[in-house]
Design an enzyme around this catalytic site. Structure first.
Site, PDB file in Angstrom:
ATOM      1  N   LYS A  11      67.047  24.710  30.801  1.00 56.36           N
ATOM      2  CA  LYS A  11      64.890  25.110  31.414  1.00 56.36           C
ATOM      3  C   LYS A  11      65.421  26.550  31.052  1.00 56.36           C
ATOM      4  O   LYS A  11      65.451  27.646  30.161  1.00 56.36           O
ATOM      5  CB  LYS A  11      65.654  25.632  33.360  1.00 56.36           C
ATOM      6  CG  LYS A  11      66.248  24.451  34.273  1.00 56.36           C
ATOM      7  CD  LYS A  11      65.920  24.381  35.336  1.00 56.36           C
ATOM      8  CE  LYS A  11      66.446  23.596  36.321  1.00 56.36           C
ATOM      9  NZ  LYS A  11      66.306  23.240  38.098  1.00 56.36           N
ATOM     10  N   TYR A  51      58.973  16.711  39.387  1.00 55.28           N
ATOM     11  CA  TYR A  51      59.544  17.329  40.632  1.00 55.28           C
ATOM     12  C   TYR A  51      59.187  16.725  41.371  1.00 55.28           C
ATOM     13  O   TYR A  51      58.829  17.675  42.946  1.00 55.28           O
ATOM     14  CB  TYR A  51      59.982  18.397  40.484  1.00 55.28           C
ATOM     15  CG  TYR A  51      60.938  19.027  39.470  1.00 55.28           C
ATOM     16  CD1 TYR A  51      62.120  18.951  40.127  1.00 55.28           C
ATOM     17  CD2 TYR A  51      60.875  20.163  38.542  1.00 55.28           C
ATOM     18  CE1 TYR A  51      63.036  19.562  39.533  1.00 55.28           C
ATOM     19  CE2 TYR A  51      61.701  20.627  37.740  1.00 55.28           C
ATOM     20  CZ  TYR A  51      63.003  20.801  38.071  1.00 55.28           C
ATOM     21  OH  TYR A  51      63.978  20.845  37.915  1.00 55.28           O
ATOM     22  N   ARG A 104      76.179  27.180  36.153  1.00 59.02           N
ATOM     23  CA  ARG A 104      75.454  28.207  35.926  1.00 59.02           C
ATOM     24  C   ARG A 104      75.944  29.008  37.366  1.00 59.02           C
ATOM     25  O   ARG A 104      75.841  30.334  36.712  1.00 59.02           O
ATOM     26  CB  ARG A 104      74.986  26.384  37.741  1.00 59.02           C
ATOM     27  CG  ARG A 104      73.819  25.982  37.236  1.00 59.02           C
ATOM     28  CD  ARG A 104      73.734  25.434  38.530  1.00 59.02           C
ATOM     29  NE  ARG A 104      72.311  24.105  38.253  1.00 59.02           N
ATOM     30  CZ  ARG A 104      72.121  23.297  38.666  1.00 59.02           C
ATOM     31  NH1 ARG A 104      72.812  22.821  39.654  1.00 59.02           N
ATOM     32  NH2 ARG A 104      71.213  22.970  39.024  1.00 59.02           N
ATOM     33  N   ASN A 114      67.795  28.569  37.586  1.00 57.83           N
ATOM     34  CA  ASN A 114      69.399  27.885  37.262  1.00 57.83           C
ATOM     35  C   ASN A 114      70.039  27.642  36.164  1.00 57.83           C
ATOM     36  O   ASN A 114      71.084  26.511  36.203  1.00 57.83           O
ATOM     37  CB  ASN A 114      69.839  27.350  38.364  1.00 57.83           C
ATOM     38  CG  ASN A 114      69.165  26.090  38.821  1.00 57.83           C
ATOM     39  OD1 ASN A 114      68.276  25.849  37.905  1.00 57.83           O
ATOM     40  ND2 ASN A 114      69.445  25.383  39.982  1.00 57.83           N
ATOM     41  N   HIS A 117      69.541  21.942  34.631  1.00 59.48           N
ATOM     42  CA  HIS A 117      68.832  20.434  35.600  1.00 59.48           C
ATOM     43  C   HIS A 117      69.989  19.513  35.829  1.00 59.48           C
ATOM     44  O   HIS A 117      69.503  19.163  33.919  1.00 59.48           O
ATOM     45  CB  HIS A 117      67.691  20.193  36.203  1.00 59.48           C
ATOM     46  CG  HIS A 117      67.721  18.694  36.468  1.00 59.48           C
ATOM     47  ND1 HIS A 117      67.259  18.903  38.095  1.00 59.48           N
ATOM     48  CD2 HIS A 117      67.443  17.778  36.014  1.00 59.48           C
ATOM     49  CE1 HIS A 117      66.786  17.124  38.469  1.00 59.48           C
ATOM     50  NE2 HIS A 117      67.252  16.482  36.906  1.00 59.48           N
ATOM     51  N   GLU A 128      64.929   9.240  35.064  1.00 59.43           N
ATOM     52  CA  GLU A 128      64.083  10.770  34.486  1.00 59.43           C
ATOM     53  C   GLU A 128      64.176  10.546  33.054  1.00 59.43           C
ATOM     54  O   GLU A 128      63.258  10.994  32.333  1.00 59.43           O
ATOM     55  CB  GLU A 128      65.474  11.794  35.132  1.00 59.43           C
ATOM     56  CG  GLU A 128      64.398  12.654  36.521  1.00 59.43           C
ATOM     57  CD  GLU A 128      66.034  13.057  37.319  1.00 59.43           C
ATOM     58  OE1 GLU A 128      65.847  13.563  38.183  1.00 59.43           O
ATOM     59  OE2 GLU A 128      66.836  13.601  36.847  1.00 59.43           O
TER      60      GLU A 128
HETATM   61  P1  CMP Z   1      66.850  21.394  39.850  1.00 60.34           P
HETATM   62  O1  CMP Z   1      68.184  20.286  39.529  1.00 60.34           O
HETATM   63  O2  CMP Z   1      65.565  21.308  38.969  1.00 60.34           O
HETATM   64  O3  CMP Z   1      66.178  20.426  41.449  1.00 60.34           O
HETATM   65  C1  CMP Z   1      65.187  21.247  42.047  1.00 60.34           C
HETATM   66  C2  CMP Z   1      65.147  22.803  41.100  1.00 60.34           C
HETATM   67  O4  CMP Z   1      64.191  23.203  42.281  1.00 60.34           O
HETATM   68  C3  CMP Z   1      66.759  22.807  41.755  1.00 60.34           C
HETATM   69  O5  CMP Z   1      66.940  22.831  40.566  1.00 60.34           O
HETATM   70  C4  CMP Z   1      66.269  24.194  42.370  1.00 60.34           C
HETATM   71  O6  CMP Z   1      66.519  25.120  40.593  1.00 60.34           O
HETATM   72  C5  CMP Z   1      65.457  24.611  42.607  1.00 60.34           C
HETATM   73  N1  CMP Z   1      64.441  25.708  43.554  1.00 60.34           N
HETATM   74  C6  CMP Z   1      64.114  26.533  43.513  1.00 60.34           C
HETATM   75  N2  CMP Z   1      64.694  26.765  44.918  1.00 60.34           N
HETATM   76  C7  CMP Z   1      64.918  26.227  45.421  1.00 60.34           C
HETATM   77  C8  CMP Z   1      66.097  25.772  46.955  1.00 60.34           C
HETATM   78  N3  CMP Z   1      65.292  26.975  48.081  1.00 60.34           N
HETATM   79  N4  CMP Z   1      66.623  24.972  47.481  1.00 60.34           N
HETATM   80  C9  CMP Z   1      67.185  24.365  46.280  1.00 60.34           C
HETATM   81  N5  CMP Z   1      66.493  23.751  44.698  1.00 60.34           N
HETATM   82  C10 CMP Z   1      65.776  25.374  44.577  1.00 60.34           C
END
Ligand code: CMP
Length: 140
Positions: A11, A51, A104, A114, A117, A128
């Site tokens: 990311k 998303y 992470r 974070n 993904h 994906e």
């Molecule tokens: P990812 O695995 O990319 O899938 C969805 C993303 O939403 C997740 O990682 C997080 O980086 C992001 N995100 C931001 N805020 C939240 C939250 N409160 N709960 C879960 N995912 C979140």
């Protein structure tokens, strides 16, 4: 154990801090093979589409803004039980809950920034991967 492919994104928080190589080293040390990779700047439409499953969530707009805030590296990873293995290597979504040694825990800044993904199921991995890669770009 079954050979699987999973999808990964490094990311913008990680590309900004020049962590692509360190993250790739962690991926490879875990026995996963990077069989496709490209650095791209996502458009808003691409990030929203990727998303879409989260579009009703309160964090959706912030998530999309973050994902287009800089380049990302999209990847296909292959290995035994690659979907579960990569989720183990990434650690919990919230870095505060991630185990020591996970990507992470080591690198993420927050639940949003974070660093990586990874697909949450084999079915989503296929969807994906197809969202970003042509079959001819995946070289196992
Ligand atoms: P990812 O695995 O990319 O899938 C969805 C993303 O939403 C997740 O990682 C997080 O980086 C992001 N995100 C931001 N805020 C939240 C939250 N409160 N709960 C879960 N995912 C979140």
């Amino acid at each position: 154990m079954t050979m699987q492919k999973t999808f990964s994104i490094i990311k913008p928080d990680a590309t900004r801090r020049n962590l692509t190589g360190k993250i790739n080293a962690t991926i490879e040390a875990a026995g996963l093979r990077i069989i496709a990779q490209k650095r791209v700047q996502l458009t808003q439409a691409q990030a929203e589409g990727f998303y879409a499953v989260h579009k009703e969530r309160a964090f959706f707009n912030d998530l999309v803004s973050f994902m287009i805030s800089g380049p990302v590296v999209v990847q296909v990873l292959e290995g035994n039980d690659a979907v579960a293995k990569y989720r183990e290597v990434m650690g919990a979504t919230n870095p505060e809950n991630a185990d020591a040694g996970t990507i992470r825990k080591e690198f993420a800044e927050s639940i949003e920034a974070n660093s990586v993904h990874g697909s949450d199921s084999l079915e989503n991995a296929a969807i994906e991967i197809a969202y970003f890669f042509a079959q001819t770009e995946i070289v196992g």
